[in-house]
Structure formats: structure tokens, C-alpha cells
Design a protein around this motif. Structure first.
Motif, PDB file in Angstrom:
ATOM      1  N   ASN A   1       0.797  -1.221   0.000  1.00 17.02           N
ATOM      2  CA  ASN A   1       0.000   0.000   0.000  1.00 17.02           C
ATOM      3  C   ASN A   1       0.835   1.278   0.000  1.00 17.02           C
ATOM      4  OD1 ASN A   1      -2.500  -1.234  -0.290  1.00 17.02           O
ATOM      5  ND2 ASN A   1      -2.634  -1.648   1.893  1.00 17.02           N
ATOM      6  N   THR A   2       2.157   1.168   0.036  1.00 13.09           N
ATOM      7  CA  THR A   2       2.991   2.351  -0.196  1.00 13.09           C
ATOM      8  C   THR A   2       2.924   2.746  -1.659  1.00 13.09           C
ATOM      9  OG1 THR A   2       5.012   1.115  -0.737  1.00 13.09           O
ATOM     10  CG2 THR A   2       4.658   1.707   1.608  1.00 13.09           C
ATOM     11  N   ARG A   3       2.542   1.799  -2.517  1.00  9.04           N
ATOM     12  CA  ARG A   3       2.498   1.988  -3.965  1.00  9.04           C
ATOM     13  C   ARG A   3       3.882   2.346  -4.508  1.00  9.04           C
ATOM     14  NH1 ARG A   3      -2.852   2.481  -5.961  1.00  9.04           N
ATOM     15  NH2 ARG A   3      -2.055   3.689  -7.695  1.00  9.04           N
ATOM     16  N   ASP A   4       4.905   1.863  -3.841  1.00 14.29           N
ATOM     17  CA  ASP A   4       6.293   2.049  -4.279  1.00 14.29           C
ATOM     18  C   ASP A   4       6.736   0.741  -4.913  1.00 14.29           C
ATOM     19  OD1 ASP A   4       9.068   2.186  -4.546  1.00 14.29           O
ATOM     20  OD2 ASP A   4       9.373   3.092  -2.567  1.00 14.29           O
ATOM     21  N   PRO A   5       6.725   0.640  -6.254  1.00 16.32           N
ATOM     22  CA  PRO A   5       7.009  -0.638  -6.908  1.00 16.32           C
ATOM     23  C   PRO A   5       8.415  -1.169  -6.620  1.00 16.32           C
ATOM     24  CG  PRO A   5       6.784   1.120  -8.529  1.00 16.32           C
ATOM     25  CD  PRO A   5       6.422   1.702  -7.203  1.00 16.32           C
ATOM     26  N   VAL A   6       9.376  -0.304  -6.429  1.00 15.88           N
ATOM     27  CA  VAL A   6      10.738  -0.762  -6.117  1.00 15.88           C
ATOM     28  C   VAL A   6      10.766  -1.405  -4.740  1.00 15.88           C
ATOM     29  CG1 VAL A   6      13.128  -0.037  -5.753  1.00 15.88           C
ATOM     30  CG2 VAL A   6      11.806   0.925  -7.650  1.00 15.88           C
ATOM     31  N   ARG A   7      10.130  -0.770  -3.772  1.00 17.50           N
ATOM     32  CA  ARG A   7      10.081  -1.334  -2.412  1.00 17.50           C
ATOM     33  C   ARG A   7       9.374  -2.684  -2.404  1.00 17.50           C
ATOM     34  NH1 ARG A   7       7.096   1.104   2.986  1.00 17.50           N
ATOM     35  NH2 ARG A   7       7.502  -0.717   4.254  1.00 17.50           N
ATOM     36  N   VAL A   8       8.251  -2.769  -3.097  1.00 18.83           N
ATOM     37  CA  VAL A   8       7.501  -4.026  -3.140  1.00 18.83           C
ATOM     38  C   VAL A   8       8.333  -5.117  -3.806  1.00 18.83           C
ATOM     39  CG1 VAL A   8       5.454  -5.176  -4.079  1.00 18.83           C
ATOM     40  CG2 VAL A   8       5.256  -2.900  -3.054  1.00 18.83           C
ATOM     41  N   ALA A   9       8.960  -4.800  -4.934  1.00 23.15           N
ATOM     42  CA  ALA A   9       9.763  -5.795  -5.661  1.00 23.15           C
ATOM     43  C   ALA A   9      10.923  -6.308  -4.816  1.00 23.15           C
ATOM     44  CB  ALA A   9      10.276  -5.199  -6.970  1.00 23.15           C
ATOM     45  N   GLN A  10      11.476  -5.474  -3.958  1.00 24.35           N
ATOM     46  CA  GLN A  10      12.595  -5.895  -3.115  1.00 24.35           C
ATOM     47  C   GLN A  10      12.193  -6.958  -2.091  1.00 24.35           C
ATOM     48  OE1 GLN A  10      15.899  -5.138  -3.415  1.00 24.35           O
ATOM     49  NE2 GLN A  10      15.190  -4.227  -5.313  1.00 24.35           N
ATOM     50  N   ALA A  11      10.913  -7.100  -1.842  1.00 25.08           N
ATOM     51  CA  ALA A  11      10.437  -8.108  -0.890  1.00 25.08           C
ATOM     52  C   ALA A  11      10.444  -9.508  -1.484  1.00 25.08           C
ATOM     53  CB  ALA A  11       9.033  -7.755  -0.408  1.00 25.08           C
ATOM     54  N   TYR A  12      10.707  -9.605  -2.792  1.00 31.56           N
ATOM     55  CA  TYR A  12      10.690 -10.896  -3.485  1.00 31.56           C
ATOM     56  C   TYR A  12      12.090 -11.226  -3.984  1.00 31.56           C
ATOM     57  CZ  TYR A  12       5.706 -10.309  -3.166  1.00 31.56           C
ATOM     58  OH  TYR A  12       4.444 -10.149  -2.672  1.00 31.56           O
ATOM     59  N   THR A  13      12.338 -12.502  -4.219  1.00 29.64           N
ATOM     60  CA  THR A  13      13.644 -12.918  -4.713  1.00 29.64           C
ATOM     61  C   THR A  13      13.894 -12.325  -6.094  1.00 29.64           C
ATOM     62  OG1 THR A  13      12.718 -14.954  -5.628  1.00 29.64           O
ATOM     63  CG2 THR A  13      13.650 -15.081  -3.399  1.00 29.64           C
ATOM     64  N   PRO A  14      15.160 -12.131  -6.461  1.00 32.04           N
ATOM     65  CA  PRO A  14      15.473 -11.504  -7.748  1.00 32.04           C
ATOM     66  C   PRO A  14      14.888 -12.231  -8.956  1.00 32.04           C
ATOM     67  CG  PRO A  14      17.429 -11.598  -6.383  1.00 32.04           C
ATOM     68  CD  PRO A  14      16.363 -12.392  -5.671  1.00 32.04           C
ATOM     69  N   ASN A  15      14.631 -13.522  -8.836  1.00 31.88           N
ATOM     70  CA  ASN A  15      14.112 -14.295  -9.973  1.00 31.88           C
ATOM     71  C   ASN A  15      12.662 -14.744  -9.759  1.00 31.88           C
ATOM     72  OD1 ASN A  15      14.742 -16.042  -7.928  1.00 31.88           O
ATOM     73  ND2 ASN A  15      15.886 -17.477  -9.199  1.00 31.88           N
ATOM     74  N   SER A  16      11.909 -14.001  -8.955  1.00 29.18           N
ATOM     75  CA  SER A  16      10.498 -14.332  -8.724  1.00 29.18           C
ATOM     76  C   SER A  16       9.718 -14.322 -10.029  1.00 29.18           C
ATOM     77  CB  SER A  16       9.859 -13.314  -7.777  1.00 29.18           C
ATOM     78  OG  SER A  16      10.334 -13.477  -6.477  1.00 29.18           O
ATOM     79  N   VAL A  17       8.714 -15.179 -10.097  1.00 28.79           N
ATOM     80  CA  VAL A  17       7.816 -15.238 -11.248  1.00 28.79           C
ATOM     81  C   VAL A  17       6.431 -14.841 -10.751  1.00 28.79           C
ATOM     82  CG1 VAL A  17       6.795 -16.715 -13.015  1.00 28.79           C
ATOM     83  CG2 VAL A  17       9.178 -17.070 -12.299  1.00 28.79           C
ATOM     84  N   TRP A  18       5.842 -13.855 -11.393  1.00 26.68           N
ATOM     85  CA  TRP A  18       4.512 -13.365 -11.026  1.00 26.68           C
ATOM     86  C   TRP A  18       3.532 -13.605 -12.158  1.00 26.68           C
ATOM     87  CZ3 TRP A  18       3.670  -8.140  -8.190  1.00 26.68           C
ATOM     88  CH2 TRP A  18       4.421  -8.102  -7.009  1.00 26.68           C
ATOM     89  N   ARG A  19       2.263 -13.797 -11.775  1.00 23.18           N
ATOM     90  CA  ARG A  19       1.165 -13.810 -12.737  1.00 23.18           C
ATOM     91  C   ARG A  19       0.157 -12.786 -12.267  1.00 23.18           C
ATOM     92  NH1 ARG A  19      -3.978 -15.348 -13.018  1.00 23.18           N
ATOM     93  NH2 ARG A  19      -3.898 -16.330 -10.980  1.00 23.18           N
ATOM     94  N   ASN A  20      -0.234 -11.904 -13.147  1.00 21.57           N
ATOM     95  CA  ASN A  20      -1.298 -10.948 -12.882  1.00 21.57           C
ATOM     96  C   ASN A  20      -2.288 -11.058 -14.040  1.00 21.57           C
ATOM     97  OD1 ASN A  20      -2.552  -8.757 -11.424  1.00 21.57           O
ATOM     98  ND2 ASN A  20      -1.972  -7.481 -13.151  1.00 21.57           N
ATOM     99  N   ARG A  21      -3.409 -11.704 -13.749  1.00 20.43           N
ATOM    100  CA  ARG A  21      -4.388 -12.017 -14.783  1.00 20.43           C
ATOM    101  C   ARG A  21      -3.729 -12.874 -15.858  1.00 20.43           C
ATOM    102  NH1 ARG A  21      -5.866  -7.300 -12.444  1.00 20.43           N
ATOM    103  NH2 ARG A  21      -8.063  -6.991 -11.962  1.00 20.43           N
ATOM    104  N   SER A  22      -3.598 -12.381 -17.102  1.00 19.54           N
ATOM    105  CA  SER A  22      -2.988 -13.193 -18.163  1.00 19.54           C
ATOM    106  C   SER A  22      -1.532 -12.830 -18.425  1.00 19.54           C
ATOM    107  CB  SER A  22      -3.797 -13.021 -19.465  1.00 19.54           C
ATOM    108  OG  SER A  22      -3.731 -11.676 -19.885  1.00 19.54           O
ATOM    109  N   GLU A  23      -0.964 -11.956 -17.619  1.00 16.87           N
ATOM    110  CA  GLU A  23       0.415 -11.504 -17.814  1.00 16.87           C
ATOM    111  C   GLU A  23       1.355 -12.221 -16.851  1.00 16.87           C
ATOM    112  OE1 GLU A  23       2.936  -7.296 -17.766  1.00 16.87           O
ATOM    113  OE2 GLU A  23       0.863  -7.322 -17.076  1.00 16.87           O
ATOM    114  N   PHE A  24       2.478 -12.681 -17.379  1.00 23.25           N
ATOM    115  CA  PHE A  24       3.501 -13.318 -16.561  1.00 23.25           C
ATOM    116  C   PHE A  24       4.765 -12.468 -16.630  1.00 23.25           C
ATOM    117  CE2 PHE A  24       0.569 -16.649 -17.539  1.00 23.25           C
ATOM    118  CZ  PHE A  24       0.569 -17.454 -16.421  1.00 23.25           C
ATOM    119  N   VAL A  25       5.380 -12.230 -15.484  1.00 23.26           N
ATOM    120  CA  VAL A  25       6.634 -11.477 -15.447  1.00 23.26           C
ATOM    121  C   VAL A  25       7.634 -12.224 -14.586  1.00 23.26           C
ATOM    122  CG1 VAL A  25       5.529  -9.236 -15.840  1.00 23.26           C
ATOM    123  CG2 VAL A  25       5.935 -10.015 -13.504  1.00 23.26           C
TER     124      VAL A  25
END
Length: 109
Positions: free
Chosen positions: A50-74
Motif C-alpha cells: 500500500n505504499t504503492r512504491d514498486p521498487v520497495r515491493v519488488a525488493q520483498a521478493y527474490t530476484p528471480n520471482s515469477v509473477w502472474r497478474n491475470r494473463s500476464e507473466f513477469v
């Protein structure tokens, strides 16, 4: 082992993650979780999101994390930052509300 402890219904989101092994040290609290440390971990994740700081949020995950958001994979923090930046530019009123549903050992729902 004992069955998970049900607590309360949780609000679901469409973002899911898969993490792989990382050489980075884990951030406390770490498994195994009890009710208190699991609730702390859930609250920390909600507060960071909820800080809406994408860099801060991304740092909470491993460098090679795989995400799915709806039909998008990153994959990886850089792509996570890009996804969250796009997501939050569109969803300006969005606020994540996480609730602990169950905890057992190293698993939190």
C-alpha cells in the motif's frame, strides 16, 4: 502434523507469485511461523504494497520471482516494478487488504 489454523476469510487478488532459491538472507519473520509471526508477515506485506512504491515491493521478493497478474507473466524484480507501475497508474484508488486465513509451519494463507 496439525491441521492449519483457520482464522477469517481472506480477500483474494489475481496476483500470484512463485519464488525460487535466492542467495539473499531472508527477512524476518521467517518460518516456521506461529500465529503471531504469520500475522506480522501478512501485515508487513500489506503495508509495503500500500505504499504503492514498486521498487520497495519488488525488493520483498527474490530476484528471480515469477509473477502472474491475470494473463500476464513477469519474471524478476525489474519486470515486477514495470508491472506494478502500470497497474498502479491505472488502479489509482486500489488498496490491498490482506488477512491471515491459515498458518502451519512455513506456510501462510
Amino acid at each position: 502434523g496439525a491441521p492449519p489454523l483457520p482464522l477469517s476469510p481472506t480477500k483474494t487478488t489475481t496476483t500470484t507469485t512463485t519464488t525460487k532459491m535466492s542467495l539473499e538472507p531472508p527477512r524476518p519473520p521467517v518460518p516456521p511461523f506461529d500465529l503471531e509471526t504469520a500475522a506480522q508477515k501478512v501485515r508487513m506485506a500489506e503495508d509495503a504494497w500500500n505504499t504503492r512504491d514498486p521498487v520497495r515491493v519488488a525488493q520483498a521478493y527474490t530476484p528471480n520471482s515469477v509473477w502472474r497478474n491475470r494473463s500476464e507473466f513477469v519474471t524478476g524484480r525489474e519486470e515486477i516494478v514495470e508491472l506494478l507501475t502500470r497497474k498502479w497508474n491505472k488502479e489509482v484508488e486500489y488498496r490491498l487488504c490482506k488477512e491471515l486465513f491459515a498458518v502451519q509451519g512455513n506456510r501462510i494463507a
